[in-house]
Motif scaffolding. Structure first.
Motif, PDB file in Angstrom:
ATOM      1  N   LEU A  77      -0.749   7.788 -15.694  1.00 46.92           N
ATOM      2  CA  LEU A  77      -1.318   6.759 -16.564  1.00 46.92           C
ATOM      3  C   LEU A  77      -0.744   5.377 -16.275  1.00 46.92           C
ATOM      4  N   VAL A  78       0.433   5.352 -15.686  1.00 47.10           N
ATOM      5  CA  VAL A  78       1.052   4.075 -15.323  1.00 47.10           C
ATOM      6  C   VAL A  78       0.539   3.588 -13.971  1.00 47.10           C
ATOM      7  N   PHE A  79       0.526   4.483 -12.975  1.00 46.19           N
ATOM      8  CA  PHE A  79       0.269   4.050 -11.605  1.00 46.19           C
ATOM      9  C   PHE A  79      -1.208   4.074 -11.207  1.00 46.19           C
ATOM     10  N   ALA A  80      -2.031   4.902 -11.833  1.00 46.75           N
ATOM     11  CA  ALA A  80      -3.445   4.937 -11.472  1.00 46.75           C
ATOM     12  C   ALA A  80      -4.137   3.590 -11.727  1.00 46.75           C
TER      13      ALA A  80
ATOM     14  N   VAL B 169       0.834  -1.204   0.000  1.00 46.24           N
ATOM     15  CA  VAL B 169       0.000   0.000   0.000  1.00 46.24           C
ATOM     16  C   VAL B 169       0.865   1.249   0.000  1.00 46.24           C
ATOM     17  N   GLY B 170       1.834   1.300   0.912  1.00 50.91           N
ATOM     18  CA  GLY B 170       2.686   2.480   1.003  1.00 50.91           C
ATOM     19  C   GLY B 170       3.684   2.593  -0.126  1.00 50.91           C
ATOM     20  N   MET B 171       4.260   1.471  -0.538  1.00 48.52           N
ATOM     21  CA  MET B 171       5.290   1.514  -1.576  1.00 48.52           C
ATOM     22  C   MET B 171       4.721   1.901  -2.926  1.00 48.52           C
ATOM     23  N   LEU B 172       3.510   1.449  -3.241  1.00 49.04           N
ATOM     24  CA  LEU B 172       2.911   1.835  -4.521  1.00 49.04           C
ATOM     25  C   LEU B 172       2.670   3.340  -4.553  1.00 49.04           C
TER      26      LEU B 172
END
Length: 266
Positions: free
Chosen positions: A124-127, A78-81
């Motif tokens: 666009l990558v992480f969402a 959760v935190g690392m993302l």
């Protein structure tokens, strides 16, 4: 800064084209193409789950009220993302003006376009990964209404990355050493936020220092939503607003002072 915001709205079609071109350029010549954009962080997340949840089956501290603490891998993810998304977007925005220096010297484009392009490409990558994480953690939050808080949190995080990245880009244009110092701070910043450990494990008398890290509010909010199915605490929302307001003020002050010299520095 409001002038830059209006320019971005006016040039939104160009911004979209530049964002897609940047994503394609990152992986040009590779067989996987854009798939690598999602594969790299996804494989890192899978490694956390495999090592800490499957192999070692560790727990993240002690839960309150006698309940079982979340598994360490699930807690770290959760935190690392969130940290990876913030770090990637901000650092790319920080270097965007220097990289686009030749283009800005030849074309009357607003400088804000390039930090915005970097942040949008990263979003666009992480969402989609954040959405996938919300679905994967369904057994933990049970589809609580608190999941609706993810949308404003992700949007606010993108705004944070643009404000801080744009500010650092201006400072980097003036002095290239800023990028080196900022890179070091990003590498150790993950240890100064409740990403690798629960907030409760940090010494209480030093706990206030964690709020100096801009991502502390977001990490605590994501943990509350995804791990507990609860709305983010009020102090986290307040910290989000304070960080956005402070960075907006600093960026506005910086742009007022350097607007005429910025392109010359590049």
């Amino acid at each position: 800064m409001l002038s830059d915001a209006r320019a971005l709205l006016r040039l939104r079609c160009l911004l979209g084209q530049l964002t897609l071109r940047e994503l394609k350029a990152r992986f040009a010549g590779s067989a996987g193409g854009l798939l690598w954009a999602w594969a790299q962080p996804a494989l890192g997340i899978a490694a956390y789950y495999l090592v800490f949840d499957v192999v070692f089956a560790l727990r993240a501290g002690q839960a309150e009220g006698g309940a079982a603490a979340p598994r360490l891998g699930s807690f770290l993810i959760v935190g690392m993302l969130a940290w990876m998304a913030f770090s990637d977007a901000t650092q790319r925005a920080m270097n965007s003006l220097v990289e686009a220096g030749g283009l800005l010297q030849k074309n009357p484009l607003p400088p804000a376009l390039f930090p915005a392009r970097a942040v949008l490409a990263s979003a666009l990558v992480f969402a989609p990964l954040q959405l996938a994480l919300a679905l994967a953690y369904w057994p933990m939050h049970h589809g609580a209404w608190a999941v609706a808080a993810l949308l404003p949190l992700v949007l606010a995080q993108a705004a944070l990355a643009w404000l801080l990245g744009y500010l650092l880009a201006v400072l980097t244009a003036a002095l290239r050493d800023v990028a080196q110092v900022a890179g070091f701070l990003f590498s150790i910043g993950v240890f100064a936020a409740p990403v690798l450990f629960p907030m409760s494990m940090f010494p209480e008398r030093w706990r206030a220092l964690l709020w100096l890290n801009p991502m502390t509010a977001w990490v605590l909010s994501y943990q509350a939503v995804l791990l507990q199915g609860q709305w983010p605490p009020a102090q986290a929302w307040l910290a989000v607003l304070v960080w956005l307001a402070v960075l907006a003020w600093l960026l506005n002050a910086a742009l007022r002072r350097v607007r005429d010299q910025l392109v010359d520095w590049l």
